[in-house]
Design an enzyme around this catalytic site. Structure first.
Site, short mmCIF file in Angstrom:
data_model
loop_
_atom_site.label_atom_id
_atom_site.label_comp_id
_atom_site.label_asym_id
_atom_site.label_seq_id
_atom_site.Cartn_x
_atom_site.Cartn_y
_atom_site.Cartn_z
N HIS A 1 0.81 -1.22 0.00
CA HIS A 1 0.00 0.00 0.00
C HIS A 1 0.85 1.28 0.00
O HIS A 1 0.46 2.28 -0.57
CB HIS A 1 -0.98 0.01 1.18
N ASP A 2 2.01 1.25 0.63
CA ASP A 2 2.85 2.46 0.71
C ASP A 2 4.14 2.33 -0.08
O ASP A 2 5.10 3.06 0.19
CB ASP A 2 3.19 2.76 2.18
N LYS B 1 6.42 5.26 -1.45
CA LYS B 1 7.31 6.10 -0.63
C LYS B 1 8.77 5.99 -1.07
O LYS B 1 9.59 6.83 -0.68
CB LYS B 1 7.17 5.72 0.85
N HIS C 1 3.11 9.92 -2.75
CA HIS C 1 3.45 8.49 -2.67
C HIS C 1 2.27 7.63 -3.11
O HIS C 1 2.46 6.48 -3.53
CB HIS C 1 3.92 8.10 -1.26
N HIS D 1 -5.82 4.53 -0.51
CA HIS D 1 -5.91 4.18 0.91
C HIS D 1 -5.81 5.40 1.84
O HIS D 1 -5.95 5.26 3.05
CB HIS D 1 -4.87 3.13 1.29
N HIS D 2 -5.57 6.60 1.27
CA HIS D 2 -5.59 7.83 2.08
C HIS D 2 -6.81 8.70 1.75
O HIS D 2 -6.88 9.85 2.21
CB HIS D 2 -4.31 8.63 1.87
N ASP E 1 -4.57 0.09 8.09
CA ASP E 1 -3.31 0.83 8.20
C ASP E 1 -3.33 1.75 9.42
O ASP E 1 -2.35 1.81 10.19
CB ASP E 1 -3.08 1.63 6.92
#
Length: 411
Positions: free
Chosen positions: A249-250, A253, A278, A304-305, A351
């Site tokens: 998911h990240d 970055k 990201h 997801h953010h 998360d």
């Protein structure tokens, strides 16, 4: 009508191609155990994977205990290691590569090198009788793990010993799944290498963290899918892809400068815009989609953010052309409500929960009470209210996953 041994063998052969389609290691291990038990009508069982000179329990299943649990809650079991030596049944099988078939574990011959520890029965209130334990090994004979079947049942539901035919069937099954298991282990290793690249940039992105988030996401999705009457075959397929996608998911970055990513102070507006990138930088890794996994991984990385009330990021953007400077001026509207893909909404909760309960260099872990209160408070603003309710329903399962993947300092 009970299956003949020939029919059971055909079932195992048919399962072979199906299990080879599963890519995620955890999903595969759980399915291997379930299918092995079904073949020999075992009431319970465990699957162990070899790690160094130990066996580590990966999954345990028990139909009798499962029936006593609330709907949707899975069996909670203690994660533990067994030394590979001849003192325990599973250790003996891993040491020697030989199957062990015991009619009654409370009447093991005194000259047997291994013994049965009855403390697990005392803790669970479950009576183990028959036990069939077989090695899982490669075609070169290397031990990958151990499959343990517990309490064979006849057509009347009575516990009986495992037969020689059962032993042959489970051994055949274990041999068949070894290639699928090796492939899934390799896939997991590749994913974790990608995570380690992100970890070099952001210490929060650790193997345990992403495994926990992925595990939580699968639990939340599975309960949501059951409530929405999604066919079981589709659930299983989606769980496989979702678990891997949630781990990444990240991953975007890796594109963020260390000066921003590791900054101990509050971000400036410009730095925050770069940090937010990201999401679409991660999504760009999956633009050339080759599979359903790529599709799902892109959705998760990108969304997801996003927040349920539309205040999240990156919002309605073109992934190909998005740029921090342009977005700062354009100020795209965040996705809102069900505009946010389901899997982005699920990973968002997973998360945030893991981030809050975890200790980090820059913050102490919140108490469980504080975290749960915060999740409740954010229902309808940050999080999908339906998924918040589902999160609380599967909370015992989520806590079990947390214990399976502890941070190194927790050991």
């Amino acid at each position: 009508m009970p299956q003949t041994e020939s029919e059971k063998l055909k079932q195992i052969i048919a399962l072979d191609s199906e299990l080879h389609k599963i890519q995620d290691l955890d999903i595969l291990l759980e399915r291997i155990l379930y299918e092995a038990r079904k073949v020999v009508n075992a009431d319970a069982g465990s699957i162990y994977i070899k790690e160094g000179d130990h066996l580590v329990i990966q999954y345990a299943q028990n139909d009798t205990i499962q029936k006593t649990l609330p709907p949707g809650q899975k069996l909670i079991y203690k994660v533990f290691k067994v030394k590979i030596n001849t003192k325990t049944i599973s250790g003996y099988v891993a040491s020697t590569g030989s199957a062990v078939n015991i009619p009654d574990v409370y009447n093991i011959p005194p000259d047997a090198p291994y013994s049965f520890d009855p403390s697990y029965d005392r803790i669970s209130g479950y009576r183990t009788v028959s036990n069939l334990t077989v090695p899982i090994r490669t075609n070169l004979g290397e031990i990958l793990g151990v499959l343990q079947m517990i309490n064979a049942k006849d057509t009347d539901g009575k516990v009986v010993p495992f037969t020689k035919e059962d032993e042959m069937l489970v051994l055949h099954f274990a041999t068949n799944v070894s290639t699928a298991l090796q492939r899934a282990q390799m896939t997991r290793a590749i994913l974790l290498r990608m995570i380690r690249m992100a970890e070099l940039r952001d210490p929060k992105e650790t193997g345990p963290h992403v495994n926990r988030v992925a595990g939580y996401a699968v639990e939340i999705y599975e309960r949501w899918a059951q409530k929405h009457q999604i066919p079981q075959r589709e659930i299983e397929k989606t769980k496989d892809n979702l678990r891997m996608a949630a781990m990444l998911h990240d991953v975007g970055k890796v594109a963020i400068s260390d000066m921003i990513l590791k900054k101990p102070a509050r971000f400036t507006d410009e730095e925050y815009e770069i940090m937010k990138s990201h999401t679409y930088m991660g999504a760009r890794l999956f633009i050339d989609k080759q599979s359903e996994f790529d599709e799902l991984a892109q959705l998760v990385a990108l969304t997801h953010h996003e927040n349920w009330d539309g205040t999240g990021y990156p919002g309605k953007i073109d992934v190909d052309t998005a740029d921090p400077e342009k977005l700062k001026k354009a100020k795209p509207r965040g996705l809102k409500g069900e505009e946010i893909p389901l899997f982005g909404r699920i990973v968002s909760i997973a998360d945030v929960y893991d981030a809050l309960v975890s200790h980090r260099i820059y913050k102490e872990a919140w108490t469980e009470e504080q975290v749960l209160e915060e999740i409740r408070k954010l229902s309808g603003t940050k999080f999908d209210p339906e998924l918040v309710e589902i999160f609380f329903e599967v909370l015992p399962n989520i806590k079990a996953i947390a214990s399976k993947y502890p941070d190194p300092e927790s050991n």
